[in-house]
Design a protein around this motif. Structure first.
Motif, mmCIF file in Angstrom:
data_model
loop_
_atom_site.group_PDB
_atom_site.id
_atom_site.type_symbol
_atom_site.label_atom_id
_atom_site.label_comp_id
_atom_site.label_asym_id
_atom_site.label_seq_id
_atom_site.Cartn_x
_atom_site.Cartn_y
_atom_site.Cartn_z
ATOM 1 N N PHE A 4 0.836 -1.183 0.000
ATOM 2 C CA PHE A 4 0.000 0.000 0.000
ATOM 3 C C PHE A 4 0.871 1.232 0.000
ATOM 4 O O PHE A 4 1.969 1.236 0.557
ATOM 5 N N GLU A 5 0.389 2.266 -0.619
ATOM 6 C CA GLU A 5 1.124 3.530 -0.698
ATOM 7 C C GLU A 5 1.364 4.058 0.716
ATOM 8 O O GLU A 5 0.427 4.232 1.483
ATOM 9 N N PRO A 6 2.614 4.291 1.068
ATOM 10 C CA PRO A 6 2.907 4.774 2.423
ATOM 11 C C PRO A 6 2.544 6.243 2.592
ATOM 12 O O PRO A 6 2.451 6.992 1.620
ATOM 13 N N GLY A 62 -2.719 6.683 6.626
ATOM 14 C CA GLY A 62 -2.440 7.565 7.748
ATOM 15 C C GLY A 62 -2.879 7.031 9.097
ATOM 16 O O GLY A 62 -2.732 7.692 10.113
ATOM 17 N N ILE A 63 -3.404 5.808 9.125
ATOM 18 C CA ILE A 63 -3.883 5.185 10.358
ATOM 19 C C ILE A 63 -2.869 4.135 10.794
ATOM 20 O O ILE A 63 -2.353 3.378 9.968
ATOM 21 N N ILE A 64 -2.591 4.086 12.083
ATOM 22 C CA ILE A 64 -1.641 3.105 12.604
ATOM 23 C C ILE A 64 -2.260 1.709 12.525
ATOM 24 O O ILE A 64 -3.312 1.460 13.102
ATOM 25 N N THR A 101 -11.127 7.918 13.826
ATOM 26 C CA THR A 101 -12.012 7.672 14.959
ATOM 27 C C THR A 101 -11.250 7.985 16.247
ATOM 28 O O THR A 101 -10.033 8.166 16.236
ATOM 29 N N GLU A 102 -11.960 8.018 17.351
ATOM 30 C CA GLU A 102 -11.313 8.259 18.648
ATOM 31 C C GLU A 102 -10.318 7.152 18.979
ATOM 32 O O GLU A 102 -9.263 7.407 19.558
ATOM 33 N N VAL A 103 -10.638 5.928 18.604
ATOM 34 C CA VAL A 103 -9.734 4.803 18.847
ATOM 35 C C VAL A 103 -8.446 4.983 18.032
ATOM 36 O O VAL A 103 -7.345 4.762 18.538
ATOM 37 N N GLU A 104 -8.580 5.393 16.779
ATOM 38 C CA GLU A 104 -7.407 5.612 15.918
ATOM 39 C C GLU A 104 -6.560 6.770 16.441
ATOM 40 O O GLU A 104 -5.329 6.700 16.429
ATOM 41 N N LYS A 105 -7.210 7.814 16.936
ATOM 42 C CA LYS A 105 -6.470 8.938 17.529
ATOM 43 C C LYS A 105 -5.755 8.504 18.810
ATOM 44 O O LYS A 105 -4.639 8.923 19.082
#
Length: 183
Positions: A4-6, A62-64, A101-105
């Motif tokens: 996937f594109e980094p 952009g998400i961990i 989302t709040e979890v992702e943040k």
């Protein structure tokens, strides 16, 4: 392995400006599990790596997606940008993509604490805009390090999402024509 594109990671240091801009990639030795290259150096290996090297991005859109790898990636980038190991904890602002989302943040926040942040300020605006608005913003003057998780070409993210949709549809027996109708 599907690649996937980094994301692009940019680091600004207060008083020094932008000091780092690299891809969110790691080259990992499959046998020893050791990281052999970070960022742009890992990107140069893509297509030239041996079977014993795996190129990964701990961020997707952009998400961990890989917490431990993200910690290693950001530790390396911060040491490279700061010029030495962060011996004391500093406030860090991080600009993340819109719509997390709040979890992702929370995952982003946890990674930043793990790499040595004293305080975390998360903004879901582009880093350039944050830095432009900074002089008038309250509580932002104490921040020493600014990190942006960005993408110069968001079309790649859209292509990845469409690819995910088409792959899922294929698994579920839904035709491309039916997908087009949904759009």
């Amino acid at each position: 392995m599907e690649f996937f594109e980094p994301a692009d990671i940019v680091v600004y240091i207060q008083g020094r400006g932008m000091v780092l801009k690299e891809k969110s990639l790691l080259a990992v030795d499959i046998i020893s599990k050791k990281i052999v290259a970070y960022g742009d150096e890992a990107e140069r290996i893509v297509g030239h790596q041996t079977d014993s090297i795996n190129i990964i991005s701990p961020l997707r859109r952009g998400i961990i997606v890989d917490y431990c790898a993200a910690v290693h990636l950001f530790q390396h980038f911060l040491m490279k940008a700061w010029g030495k190991k962060l011996l004391f904890k500093v406030p860090i602002a991080i600009c993340v993509p819109k719509g997390l989302t709040e979890v992702e943040k929370k995952a982003v926040e946890d990674v930043m604490y793990q790499v040595g942040a004293k305080e975390i300020f998360i903004a879901d605006i582009p880093i350039e805009r944050l830095l432009k608005e900074l002089p008038v913003a309250k509580n932002w003057q104490k921040i020493k390090i600014f990190i942006g998780i960005t993408k110069n070409e968001p079309k790649h993210y859209i292509a990845e999402q469409l690819s995910d949709i088409l792959n899922y549809a294929k698994q579920e027996g839904i035709s491309v024509e039916e997908i087009k109708e949904l759009f």
